[in-house]
Motif scaffolding. Structure first.
Motif, PDB file in Angstrom:
ATOM      1  N   ILE A 100      37.061  26.478  37.001  1.00 19.68           N
ATOM      2  CA  ILE A 100      37.261  26.120  38.407  1.00 19.68           C
ATOM      3  C   ILE A 100      36.076  25.313  38.946  1.00 19.68           C
ATOM      4  CG2 ILE A 100      37.464  27.093  40.749  1.00 19.68           C
ATOM      5  CD1 ILE A 100      40.040  27.354  39.209  1.00 19.68           C
ATOM      6  N   LYS A 101      34.887  25.546  38.410  1.00 17.11           N
ATOM      7  CA  LYS A 101      33.699  24.846  38.887  1.00 17.11           C
ATOM      8  C   LYS A 101      33.752  23.346  38.612  1.00 17.11           C
ATOM      9  CE  LYS A 101      30.739  28.855  38.442  1.00 17.11           C
ATOM     10  NZ  LYS A 101      29.721  29.516  37.642  1.00 17.11           N
ATOM     11  N   TYR A 104      37.695  19.333  41.593  1.00 17.50           N
ATOM     12  CA  TYR A 104      37.351  18.726  42.875  1.00 17.50           C
ATOM     13  C   TYR A 104      38.583  18.037  43.444  1.00 17.50           C
ATOM     14  CZ  TYR A 104      32.442  19.511  41.802  1.00 17.50           C
ATOM     15  OH  TYR A 104      31.246  20.106  41.526  1.00 17.50           O
ATOM     16  N   ASN A 167      34.511  20.372  46.410  1.00 17.02           N
ATOM     17  CA  ASN A 167      34.759  21.182  45.216  1.00 17.02           C
ATOM     18  C   ASN A 167      35.883  22.172  45.498  1.00 17.02           C
ATOM     19  OD1 ASN A 167      33.692  23.734  46.198  1.00 17.02           O
ATOM     20  ND2 ASN A 167      31.651  22.889  45.888  1.00 17.02           N
ATOM     21  N   TRP A 168      36.432  22.731  44.428  1.00 15.60           N
ATOM     22  CA  TRP A 168      37.603  23.594  44.563  1.00 15.60           C
ATOM     23  C   TRP A 168      37.319  24.840  45.398  1.00 15.60           C
ATOM     24  CZ3 TRP A 168      42.305  22.317  44.465  1.00 15.60           C
ATOM     25  CH2 TRP A 168      43.299  23.296  44.480  1.00 15.60           C
ATOM     26  N   ASN A 169      36.134  25.400  45.255  1.00 14.09           N
ATOM     27  CA  ASN A 169      35.774  26.569  46.044  1.00 14.09           C
ATOM     28  C   ASN A 169      35.822  26.243  47.538  1.00 14.09           C
ATOM     29  OD1 ASN A 169      34.702  29.305  46.441  1.00 14.09           O
ATOM     30  ND2 ASN A 169      32.877  28.223  47.127  1.00 14.09           N
ATOM     31  N   THR A 170      35.291  25.105  47.930  1.00 16.99           N
ATOM     32  CA  THR A 170      35.306  24.707  49.340  1.00 16.99           C
ATOM     33  C   THR A 170      36.734  24.492  49.826  1.00 16.99           C
ATOM     34  OG1 THR A 170      33.095  23.730  49.210  1.00 16.99           O
ATOM     35  CG2 THR A 170      34.521  22.960  51.000  1.00 16.99           C
ATOM     36  N   THR A 172      39.484  25.939  48.809  1.00 15.68           N
ATOM     37  CA  THR A 172      40.161  27.225  49.025  1.00 15.68           C
ATOM     38  C   THR A 172      39.581  27.963  50.240  1.00 15.68           C
ATOM     39  OG1 THR A 172      38.748  28.315  47.381  1.00 15.68           O
ATOM     40  CG2 THR A 172      40.878  27.474  46.617  1.00 15.68           C
ATOM     41  N   GLN A 173      38.279  27.842  50.453  1.00 16.30           N
ATOM     42  CA  GLN A 173      37.665  28.469  51.623  1.00 16.30           C
ATOM     43  C   GLN A 173      38.165  27.830  52.922  1.00 16.30           C
ATOM     44  OE1 GLN A 173      35.644  31.205  51.867  1.00 16.30           O
ATOM     45  NE2 GLN A 173      36.122  31.448  49.712  1.00 16.30           N
TER      46      GLN A 173
END
Length: 181
Positions: A100-101, A104, A167-170, A172-173
């Motif tokens: 996942i890291k 993007y 990025n993917w984390n951002t 989803t957040q």
């Protein structure tokens, strides 16, 4: 009232285009935006407004940032449906083994055609991969975002658009924050 997510590109990076999020929030409230909420220092801002047109919202914010802070900051404005589409349409999420890291999303200022992928000439960046979905380009970096030439500047130049990458984390957040609003 419409909620827009405003993605600012290139602020608070390596000491350039510094804008404190509290000052940005105050500035946007002063010109009539409501329920202004920022997420991290890299320029993710939720605003509520009667204006439904995303381009008009982006233009107004871009002008105000220049007026208040003296920075020419590219802006892309998206809605909740854009973030939901990321979760639904990202082709890389179907892979069995996935880091996942390395995922993007480039959000672009206009709707792209599927044949625009040819314009990007992504094959010259192998093993990086990309896929176009309307106003989004899903990217899977082989090594990482900091070690590729397939970046926002390249995308903007090849497609003649404004783009900003998260990025993917951002991503989803930001969707979670949209849901909480």
């Amino acid at each position: 009232m419409t909620t827009h997510l405003v993605l600012l590109r290139g602020i608070n990076v390596s000491g350039h285009n510094m804008i404190k999020m509290e000052a940005l929030k105050t500035t946007l409230e002063a010109i009539g935006f409501e329920n202004v909420q920022t997420y991290i220092q890299s320029g993710n801002v939720f605003v509520d407004t009667e204006e439904e047109n995303a381009a008009a919202v982006g233009f107004k914010i871009k002008q105000e940032i220049f007026k208040a802070f003296g920075h020419e900051v590219p802006v892309v404005v998206i809605g909740k449906a854009d973030l939901e589409a990321c979760l639904k349409n990202n082709p890389f999420l179907k892979e069995v083994v996935l880091d996942i890291k390395k995922l993007y999303v480039a959000f672009v200022s206009t709707i792209l055609r599927s044949d625009n992928i040819n314009d990007l000439k992504i094959s010259q960046f192998k093993p990086d991969e990309a896929s176009i979905d309307e106003n989004k380009i899903y990217i899977k970096y082989a090594v990482g975002a900091g070690k590729t030439r397939f970046d926002q500047k390249y995308i903007e130049k090849k497609l003649n658009v404004t783009a900003t990458i998260r990025n993917w984390n951002t991503v989803t957040q930001l969707l979670q924050l949209f849901d909480e609003r």
